[in-house]
Design an enzyme around this catalytic site. Structure first.
Site, PDB file in Angstrom:
ATOM      1  N   LYS A  98       0.830  -1.255  -0.077  1.00 24.83           N
ATOM      2  CA  LYS A  98      -0.095  -0.095  -0.047  1.00 24.83           C
ATOM      3  C   LYS A  98       0.991   1.240  -0.024  1.00 24.83           C
ATOM      4  CE  LYS A  98      -4.308  -1.539   0.691  1.00 24.83           C
ATOM      5  NZ  LYS A  98      -4.089  -3.212   0.983  1.00 24.83           N
ATOM      6  N   GLU A 120     -10.199   5.916   2.684  1.00 25.26           N
ATOM      7  CA  GLU A 120     -11.117   4.887   3.148  1.00 25.26           C
ATOM      8  C   GLU A 120     -10.079   3.778   3.579  1.00 25.26           C
ATOM      9  OE1 GLU A 120     -10.267   5.058   0.103  1.00 25.26           O
ATOM     10  OE2 GLU A 120      -9.496   2.990  -0.113  1.00 25.26           O
ATOM     11  N   SER A 387       2.068  -9.592  -0.882  1.00 26.80           N
ATOM     12  CA  SER A 387       1.738  -8.162  -0.982  1.00 26.80           C
ATOM     13  C   SER A 387       1.696  -7.616   0.647  1.00 26.80           C
ATOM     14  CB  SER A 387       0.267  -8.321  -1.402  1.00 26.80           C
ATOM     15  OG  SER A 387      -0.672  -9.082  -0.604  1.00 26.80           O
TER      16      SER A 387
HETATM   17  C1  LIG Z   1      -5.059  -4.367   0.825  1.00 26.02           C
HETATM   18  C2  LIG Z   1      -4.437  -5.559   0.709  1.00 26.02           C
HETATM   19  C3  LIG Z   1      -4.647  -6.251  -0.555  1.00 26.02           C
HETATM   20  C4  LIG Z   1      -5.746  -6.258  -1.341  1.00 26.02           C
HETATM   21  O1  LIG Z   1      -5.710  -4.941  -2.094  1.00 26.02           O
HETATM   22  P1  LIG Z   1      -5.249  -5.084  -3.705  1.00 26.02           P
HETATM   23  O2  LIG Z   1      -5.637  -3.613  -4.325  1.00 26.02           O
HETATM   24  O3  LIG Z   1      -6.109  -6.156  -4.398  1.00 26.02           O
HETATM   25  O4  LIG Z   1      -3.792  -5.420  -3.660  1.00 26.02           O
HETATM   26  C5  LIG Z   1      -3.672  -7.497  -0.445  1.00 26.02           C
HETATM   27  N1  LIG Z   1      -2.922  -7.763   0.211  1.00 26.02           N
HETATM   28  C6  LIG Z   1      -2.552  -6.724   1.441  1.00 26.02           C
HETATM   29  C7  LIG Z   1      -1.405  -7.333   2.061  1.00 26.02           C
HETATM   30  C8  LIG Z   1      -3.599  -5.689   1.518  1.00 26.02           C
HETATM   31  O5  LIG Z   1      -3.202  -4.989   2.811  1.00 26.02           O
END
Ligand SMILES: *Cc1c(COP(=O)(O)O)cnc(C)c1O
Length: 406
Positions: A98, A120, A387
């Site tokens: 993020k 948000e 992620s």
């Molecule tokens: C917010 C989040 C996601 C989902 O958001 P995308 O926009 O699909 O990437 C995925 N993994 C993590 C660790 C997140 O914090």
């Protein structure tokens, strides 16, 4: 693969913000000027080397880029198939990808002279990244969060407040992410003169899906360089979880024009693919308009948005980013899903084999790998985007393991 019939990824979206039939700008008239100004400012900034240098500097020194592309040797051995590499976005400051998007947008807000930031958040990861960056840049910060999510993610609420953000609980609707987005939009309609809205995924009205994607493309650019250095060739396959789709599109974008690389997005299968029990938009969804853009949405026959469920709050949303819908129709990106139960198993698997605690969102990609890798050859390569990290999820996982053992 129908790649040759695709529009060049570099030219998408078109001037009106469309990816084929998807995307666009479905907002109240009062927001139109704000979005047009934002798009113009973004296009200008993109061409400005000074702005690019600033973004790169903060990505490196504040967020911690580049992230590792790490060969998961023990996981590879356990699954007995393709070599698995993990792109370690979990090692970034504030715990997930993020921050890439937040840095890009906050520097844009600075250029625009905006003194106030709103955002948000669902699980709280985007809220935490935004609050941290606002503290760093000395900007006023208001985060909208559903009251139910505030209760589930109390630790992240505290983190945001420690960074000086005001967290406003949203009591309307289901009191979750969709309702928080509505409140943030309402705020922005009244405040856009001095306020920038940092939207947290590749979603919403143009230019957000394009802009958020661009800020995450660094993930794929690094991955390409790193895999070429490590293996001397591109991977055979890449997979990432898909909520709104920002981490996945950032990871994939650099490879869209490489037909030899299979791209797979993994959605949240929740308790299984039946109404209200999941968030796999490509399984039960159809085209519609939600919160500013046309895309695949989970809705009933009357167009009412359906309830969604996933073990991971970050994937628990009824709409998917419009660019994903486009590449899905075109056959360039394939989509699957992982159910809560498999996610819990995959969480354990990565902890046990590599000592890495993944975010439950990212664990959907690990669950996919657990199924897929044994079918692949040992000479093949699979890259997964990790992620985010799982610290935020540990108490929830403990509770689920207890329940599963009963
Ligand atoms: C917010 C989040 C996601 C989902 O958001 P995308 O926009 O699909 O990437 C995925 N993994 C993590 C660790 C997140 O914090």
């Amino acid at each position: 693969m129908k790649t040759e019939t695709l529009t060049d990824p570099a030219t998408l979206p078109d001037a009106s913000g469309h990816f084929g039939p998807y995307g666009g700008r479905y907002v109240p008239e009062t927001l139109m000027t704000t979005l047009l100004d934002l798009e113009a400012a973004y296009r200008e900034a993109k061409e400005d080397p000074q702005y690019q240098r600033e973004v790169d500097w903060f990505l490196r020194h504040y967020a911690g880029r580049p992230t590792e592309l790490y060969f998961a040797e023990q996981l590879t051995e356990r699954l007995g198939g393709a070599k698995i590499y993990l792109k370690r976005e979990d090692l970034l400051h504030t715990g997930a990808h993020k921050i890439n998007n937040v840095i890009g947008q906050i520097l844009l807000a600075k250029r625009l002279g905006k003194k106030r930031i709103i955002a948000e958040t669902g699980a709280g990861q985007h809220g935490v990244a935004t609050a941290a960056a606002c503290a760093k840049f000395g900007l006023e910060c208001v985060i909208y969060m559903g009251a139910v999510d505030m209760e589930r993610q109390a630790l992240n609420v505290f983190r945001m407040r420690l960074c000086g953000a005001e967290v406003r609980g949203v009591e309307s609707g289901q009191k979750t992410l969709k309702d928080a987005v509505n409140e943030a939009m309402r705020d922005w309609v009244a405040s856009s003169r001095n306020t920038h809205y940092i939207l947290g995924s590749a979603l919403g009205a143009h230019p957000f899906p394009m802009m958020v994607r661009d800020f995450h493309r660094v993930i794929g650019r690094e991955t390409r360089e790193q895999i070429l250095e490590l293996e001397g060739r591109l991977p055979d396959e890449m997979a990432a979880c898909v909520g709104g789709g920002s981490n996945a599109i950032g990871f994939f974008h650099e490879f869209l024009g490489e037909p030899s690389v299979r791209l797979v997005g993994v959605e949240a299968g929740g308790r299984g693919i039946s109404r209200g029990e999941h968030a796999a938009r490509f399984e039960g969804g159809r085209m519609g308009v939600l919160q500013g853009c046309r895309t695949y949405i989970l809705q009933n026959d009357d167009g009412q948005i359906e309830l969604t469920h996933s073990v991971s709050a970050g994937l628990d949303y009824a709409a998917v980013g419009p660019e994903h819908a486009y590449y899905r129709d075109a056959g360039r990106i394939e989509y699957g899903y992982a159910c809560d139960r498999d996610v819990l198993g995959a969480f354990r698997l990565l902890c046990e084999t590599e000592g890495i605690l993944p975010a439950l969102e990212s664990t959907h990609a690990i669950a996919y790998a657990a199924r897929r890798v044994p079918e692949m050859g040992r000479d093949q390569i699979l890259c997964l985007n990790l992620s985010g990290r799982g610290d935020k999820d540990v108490s929830q996982v403990a509770k689920m393991m207890e329940e599963a053992a009963e």
